[in-house]
Write an enzyme that holds these catalytic residues in place. Structure first.
Site, short mmCIF file in Angstrom:
data_model
loop_
_atom_site.label_atom_id
_atom_site.label_comp_id
_atom_site.label_asym_id
_atom_site.label_seq_id
_atom_site.Cartn_x
_atom_site.Cartn_y
_atom_site.Cartn_z
N HIS A 70 107.59 -13.18 44.00
CA HIS A 70 107.18 -12.02 44.79
C HIS A 70 108.29 -11.61 45.76
O HIS A 70 108.70 -12.40 46.61
CB HIS A 70 105.91 -12.39 45.55
CG HIS A 70 105.31 -11.26 46.32
ND1 HIS A 70 104.92 -11.38 47.64
CD2 HIS A 70 105.01 -9.99 45.96
CE1 HIS A 70 104.40 -10.24 48.06
NE2 HIS A 70 104.44 -9.38 47.05
N ARG A 71 108.79 -10.38 45.59
CA ARG A 71 109.91 -9.88 46.38
C ARG A 71 111.09 -10.86 46.30
O ARG A 71 111.82 -11.06 47.27
CB ARG A 71 109.51 -9.60 47.83
CG ARG A 71 108.32 -8.63 47.94
CD ARG A 71 107.93 -8.32 49.36
NE ARG A 71 106.56 -7.79 49.40
CZ ARG A 71 105.86 -7.56 50.49
NH1 ARG A 71 106.39 -7.80 51.68
NH2 ARG A 71 104.62 -7.09 50.41
N GLU A 87 110.06 -9.97 41.14
CA GLU A 87 109.47 -8.67 41.47
C GLU A 87 110.21 -8.03 42.63
O GLU A 87 110.60 -8.71 43.58
CB GLU A 87 107.99 -8.85 41.83
CG GLU A 87 107.26 -7.56 42.17
CD GLU A 87 107.09 -7.33 43.67
OE1 GLU A 87 106.64 -6.24 44.05
OE2 GLU A 87 107.46 -8.24 44.46
N ASP A 92 110.22 -4.17 45.06
CA ASP A 92 109.59 -2.89 45.41
C ASP A 92 110.67 -1.84 45.48
O ASP A 92 111.69 -2.03 46.15
CB ASP A 92 108.92 -2.99 46.78
CG ASP A 92 107.95 -4.16 46.88
OD1 ASP A 92 106.87 -4.07 46.28
OD2 ASP A 92 108.28 -5.16 47.56
N HIS A 112 110.20 -2.83 50.66
CA HIS A 112 108.75 -2.70 50.54
C HIS A 112 108.21 -1.53 51.36
O HIS A 112 107.43 -0.72 50.86
CB HIS A 112 108.06 -3.99 50.98
CG HIS A 112 106.57 -3.94 50.90
ND1 HIS A 112 105.77 -3.47 51.94
CD2 HIS A 112 105.71 -4.27 49.91
CE1 HIS A 112 104.51 -3.52 51.59
NE2 HIS A 112 104.45 -4.01 50.35
N GLU A 150 107.87 -2.65 41.13
CA GLU A 150 106.74 -1.93 41.71
C GLU A 150 107.22 -0.56 42.17
O GLU A 150 108.10 -0.43 43.02
CB GLU A 150 106.11 -2.67 42.88
CG GLU A 150 104.93 -1.88 43.44
CD GLU A 150 104.20 -2.55 44.59
OE1 GLU A 150 103.49 -1.82 45.32
OE2 GLU A 150 104.34 -3.77 44.76
N LYS A 170 106.77 2.33 44.34
CA LYS A 170 106.05 2.54 45.60
C LYS A 170 105.67 4.00 45.83
O LYS A 170 104.69 4.27 46.51
CB LYS A 170 106.91 2.06 46.78
CG LYS A 170 107.33 0.59 46.71
CD LYS A 170 106.14 -0.34 46.75
CE LYS A 170 105.44 -0.36 48.09
NZ LYS A 170 104.35 -1.38 48.13
N ASP A 175 105.21 -16.34 46.65
CA ASP A 175 106.36 -16.20 47.54
C ASP A 175 107.37 -17.33 47.40
O ASP A 175 108.49 -17.22 47.89
CB ASP A 175 105.87 -16.15 49.00
CG ASP A 175 105.06 -14.90 49.30
OD1 ASP A 175 105.36 -13.84 48.72
OD2 ASP A 175 104.12 -14.99 50.12
#
Length: 234
Positions: A6-7, A32, A34, A47, A99, A101, A213
């Protein structure tokens, strides 16, 4: 179950930076990011709609050129990376989850991705229109609908957006949701799971993968429990 960083790996490095992605690549099946556009239309990984929380700058991302964003510290001396830089960083069979946004940015993001498609690619968004547009622009990619709020028919919404994946917030996952999604041919990939208890419950529910995370912590647990499963190929 497969693991999504995640991120990148935001528990151990500044989120959405190349350092976080490098840590994620070490242990995750996919990482991943954003994506938003700069003032001059460059896809970058951040993000929030503003740079205030994650950098030493202020103001909206779309109010800065790429040159201006390059001067900001995104944590520990890291910069806000471009999508080009992220694609250069990927190696081996590690996949990428993008992702989207902001609705309306899909064509620019896909045009960059098409120059160097990752081995595995998920295009995901909270916006059903962005999911449908991503599928239209890049039919070979898996696309997914993210949701966090209670909704009457998330599976119906996902199908109408031509999604291949649902990505519910962890507290929206139930055995019924998993079974219904699988019966509809959809993968179930919740977010964000960070404890052994959550990993174990996810396995019991039969989910396909999850975002975390700290991918290396998750990897160690899955290996110890014999719960690894490869992510689907693009």
């Amino acid at each position: 179950m497969f693991i999504i960083g995640h991120r990148g790996a935001r528990a151990v490095e500044p989120e959405n930076t190349l350092a976080a992605l490098e840590r994620g690549i070490a242990c995750a099946d996919l990482v991943e990011v954003d994506l938003r556009l700069t003032k001059d239309g460059i896809p970058v990984a951040i993000h929030d709609a503003t740079v205030d929380r994650t950098t030493n700058g202020t103001g909206p991302v779309k109010g800065h050129t790429i040159e201006e964003l390059a001067t900001l510290d995104a944590g520990n001396g890291e910069r806000i990376p471009t999508l080009h830089e992220i694609l250069d960083l990927l190696h081996g069979d590690v996949g990428l989850v993008v992702e989207i946004k902001e609705p309306g940015t899909e064509a620019i993001i896909v045009s960059v991705l098409m120059n160097r498609l990752p081995e595995r690619l998920f295009l995901v968004s909270f916006h059903p229109g962005s999911v449908a547009m991503a599928k239209q622009l890049l039919a070979g990619a898996d696309v997914g609908l993210i949701y966090s709020e209670k909704t009457g028919d998330p599976l119906g919404l996902a199908r109408s957006a031509r999604a291949d994946i649902i990505l519910p917030r962890w507290d929206r996952v139930s055995r019924e949701v998993v079974e219904q999604a699988h019966n509809a041919g959809l993968l179930v990939v919740p977010w964000v799971l960070n404890s052994e208890e959550e990993f174990g419950e996810a396995a019991r529910l039969g989910i396909d993968g999850f975002a975390t995370d700290d991918p290396c912590f998750a990897r160690r647990y899955l290996e110890e429990q014999g719960l690894e499963r490869p992510a689907p190929a693009r």
